[in-house]
Design a protein around this motif. Structure first.
Motif: not given
Length: 139
Positions: A34, A15, A30
């Motif tokens: 996540e 990330l 992302t």
């Protein structure tokens, strides 16, 4: 260090290294990473989806449920993400320069990259004008 801590550490590093998407800042990849990393204790870096959606009625009301996989199944996924970050495939299988300079329109990819670089800085009006220009044939 347990395997889930190692996975969380890998996801945190991914990330941190993942490039920002300037063309679509409201839909960063992302967020997907996540959601995949959340079961392992990784905290989201980007704002929650609900905040990014404010005023967007076309998006679904709730995100897909998080499915926790086994750590053994997660490690190949992490390896795939690192391979994308490192450009492993473009380095292993280089493309000849002729692919990006087709004889029918040699400047096509250069103009495309210029347009992609300009797109985030355009105003709404400029974007609409460019869209209309593309619909009119000038020849």
């Amino acid at each position: 260090m347990s395997q889930s801590q190692t996975i969380a550490k890998h996801y945190t590093r991914i990330l941190a290294l993942w490039p920002k998407d300037l063309l679509r800042p409201n839909l960063p990849f992302t967020r997907t990473i996540e959601r995949r990393a959340t079961p392992y204790g990784v905290k989201p870096v980007s704002p929650p989806i609900e905040e990014a959606r404010k005023g967007d009625s076309s998006a679904a009301a709730k995100p897909a449920p998080v499915v926790k996989s086994t750590p053994q199944a997660e490690l190949p996924q992490i390896n795939a993400l690192f391979s994308l970050l490192e450009n492993r495939y473009s380095n292993k299988y280089p493309v000849s320069p002729g692919v990006f300079k087709p004889t029918s329109n040699p400047e096509h990819y250069d103009r495309l990259m210029e347009e992609i670089e300009r797109a985030p800085r355009k105003s709404w009006f400029q974007a609409k004008m460019d869209e209309w220009k593309m619909k009119i044939r000038w020849q």
